[in-house]
Design a protein around this motif. Sequence first.
Motif, PDB file in Angstrom:
ATOM      1  N   LEU A 336       0.828  -1.209   0.000  1.00  8.30           N
ATOM      2  CA  LEU A 336       0.000   0.000   0.000  1.00  8.30           C
ATOM      3  C   LEU A 336       0.865   1.264   0.000  1.00  8.30           C
ATOM      4  N   ASP A 337       1.950   1.232   0.761  1.00  8.33           N
ATOM      5  CA  ASP A 337       2.866   2.381   0.749  1.00  8.33           C
ATOM      6  C   ASP A 337       3.472   2.571  -0.641  1.00  8.33           C
ATOM      7  N   GLY A 338       3.782   1.434  -1.311  1.00 11.82           N
ATOM      8  CA  GLY A 338       4.343   1.516  -2.657  1.00 11.82           C
ATOM      9  C   GLY A 338       3.359   2.091  -3.657  1.00 11.82           C
ATOM     10  N   VAL A 339       2.096   1.742  -3.507  1.00  9.07           N
ATOM     11  CA  VAL A 339       1.062   2.280  -4.405  1.00  9.07           C
ATOM     12  C   VAL A 339       0.938   3.788  -4.230  1.00  9.07           C
ATOM     13  N   VAL A 340       0.889   4.243  -2.994  1.00 12.67           N
ATOM     14  CA  VAL A 340       0.774   5.685  -2.737  1.00 12.67           C
ATOM     15  C   VAL A 340       2.010   6.414  -3.257  1.00 12.67           C
ATOM     16  N   GLU A 341       3.197   5.806  -3.075  1.00 18.12           N
ATOM     17  CA  GLU A 341       4.421   6.430  -3.574  1.00 18.12           C
ATOM     18  C   GLU A 341       4.411   6.525  -5.095  1.00 18.12           C
ATOM     19  N   ALA A 342       3.842   5.500  -5.753  1.00 24.71           N
ATOM     20  CA  ALA A 342       3.751   5.534  -7.219  1.00 24.71           C
ATOM     21  C   ALA A 342       2.859   6.683  -7.683  1.00 24.71           C
ATOM     22  N   VAL A 343       1.760   6.912  -6.962  1.00 31.30           N
ATOM     23  CA  VAL A 343       0.873   8.029  -7.311  1.00 31.30           C
ATOM     24  C   VAL A 343       1.575   9.358  -7.057  1.00 31.30           C
ATOM     25  N   ARG A 344       2.318   9.450  -5.985  1.00 31.08           N
ATOM     26  CA  ARG A 344       3.027  10.694  -5.674  1.00 31.08           C
ATOM     27  C   ARG A 344       4.043  11.033  -6.756  1.00 31.08           C
ATOM     28  N   LYS A 345       4.744  10.005  -7.290  1.00 34.32           N
ATOM     29  CA  LYS A 345       5.757  10.257  -8.313  1.00 34.32           C
ATOM     30  C   LYS A 345       5.130  10.641  -9.657  1.00 34.32           C
ATOM     31  N   ARG A 346       3.946  10.084  -9.936  1.00 34.71           N
ATOM     32  CA  ARG A 346       3.280  10.397 -11.208  1.00 34.71           C
ATOM     33  C   ARG A 346       1.809  10.674 -10.924  1.00 34.71           C
ATOM     34  N   PRO A 347       1.507  11.863 -10.407  1.00 34.51           N
ATOM     35  CA  PRO A 347       0.125  12.175  -9.992  1.00 34.51           C
ATOM     36  C   PRO A 347      -0.817  12.303 -11.191  1.00 34.51           C
ATOM     37  N   ASP A 348      -1.967  11.697 -11.028  1.00 35.78           N
ATOM     38  CA  ASP A 348      -2.988  11.709 -12.073  1.00 35.78           C
ATOM     39  C   ASP A 348      -4.301  11.354 -11.386  1.00 35.78           C
ATOM     40  N   GLU A 349      -5.399  11.990 -11.804  1.00 35.98           N
ATOM     41  CA  GLU A 349      -6.661  11.761 -11.110  1.00 35.98           C
ATOM     42  C   GLU A 349      -7.121  10.314 -11.207  1.00 35.98           C
ATOM     43  N   ALA A 350      -6.956   9.707 -12.372  1.00 42.18           N
ATOM     44  CA  ALA A 350      -7.369   8.307 -12.537  1.00 42.18           C
ATOM     45  C   ALA A 350      -6.542   7.397 -11.637  1.00 42.18           C
ATOM     46  N   ARG A 351      -5.247   7.661 -11.546  1.00 42.68           N
ATOM     47  CA  ARG A 351      -4.374   6.853 -10.671  1.00 42.68           C
ATOM     48  C   ARG A 351      -4.728   7.090  -9.203  1.00 42.68           C
ATOM     49  N   TRP A 352      -5.060   8.334  -8.883  1.00 43.14           N
ATOM     50  CA  TRP A 352      -5.441   8.668  -7.503  1.00 43.14           C
ATOM     51  C   TRP A 352      -6.717   7.912  -7.121  1.00 43.14           C
ATOM     52  N   ASP A 353      -7.700   7.893  -8.026  1.00 40.26           N
ATOM     53  CA  ASP A 353      -8.938   7.147  -7.777  1.00 40.26           C
ATOM     54  C   ASP A 353      -8.664   5.650  -7.637  1.00 40.26           C
TER      55      ASP A 353
END
Length: 420
Positions: A336-353
């Motif tokens: 879960l930490d890795g998923v959040v870190e992936a979103v932080r590195k490449r922020p996008d609304e679809a990825r955030w959802d």
Amino acid sequence: MSAHAPFAVRSTPAAPAAASRLDVAGDLLALLRDTTTEPRPDTQLEALTLAVAADLPVLLWGEPGIGKTAALTQLAASLDLPLTTVIASVHEPSDFSGLPVIGDDPAEQGVPMAPPDWAVRLVRAGRGLLFLDELSTAPPAVQAALLRLVLERRIGALQLPPGVRIVAAANPRSSAADGWELSPPLANRFVHLQWTHDHDVVVRGLGGTWPRATLPRLDPSMLPQAVDFARRAVCGLLAARPGLVHRLPSGETRRGGAWPSPRSWEMTLSLIAFATAAGSSRDVLSLLVRGTVGDGPGLELLASLDRMDLPDPEVLLADPAGAVLPERGDLRQAVLDGVVEAVRKRPDEARWDAAWALLVRALETGAPDLVVVPASTLASLRREEWDVPAAIERLAGAVSLSRRADHAAARAATAPKGRR
């Protein structure tokens, strides 16, 4: 003279009678030694056979009478290897480095170093199990002479054949007769296994049935992947933790055990490859890794192996509905930490959802407290133009409850004793 004749006549049958009694005693001893073996899971025995298969010198540590010698005898019999036992402490350094033999013209031909008879027998056999017993009672000079034998398999001018495996045994200094600590150069050449007794194994063995030692079955189709996995595991850890490449312990006792060096990391790499190809359990791999580079570096390596098996965050974000999360809490938290870190590195609304959908899935299939930190971090990544997904409402209760519990615990810890 005739008065003594009856005594002389009666004494002659005594010898056959005594021999007959010894024969009966021999029959009883044979029955006591008549034991069988059976396949039985045994973590330390499997670790020993895996290291032997990997052609790495092994050192068994254990208290006197724990069964180290018996285990080696049974291992040699199971593998059909002739066993050669050498008590290191009763030998001189020249017994391992070779005895000088002067020939016809030393100035022309030099002085060859003649090997001992047991080494010659091993070479003639072409295979065997060399058991170096009582290693911790060998004085420093003998330990120094053993360095070349253990690492290069050379004794004097003689090279031991590839079919010879080396296993040693030692007692802790506290329980060894005139014991010495192992020198760091010698200790760093071994895979150190702590040999302990298993109550059930001992009871069943005394009843006549001992566990059977067998070499691991390596899957031929797994060999390239096993080598690749082992190299990625060791190189990945050492790239992130360069201080672990070589770390000589400060204490004399710890220097005589397992510690990290380029040599012991190379042995560790081999053991990971063999364990992977054999499908060995995590417990077996743990014994081998910690017995080669020490407990601290070994546990770090095992933790990194866990992370290597974790799913790719990008794969999870691409299909949150079909995501399979680890069962173990620490591994799930890492995912879960890795998923959040992936979103932080490449922020996008679809990825955030998609990340919120994964957190909801984690909440439904595991402990609620694991989503608290990732959810808080993910919420902080929201941009103003992004709509708040409905999934957040399903997480709000768990996050709020966890925070209230943390606040209550903090108040209890700081409250006066009389008010707790």
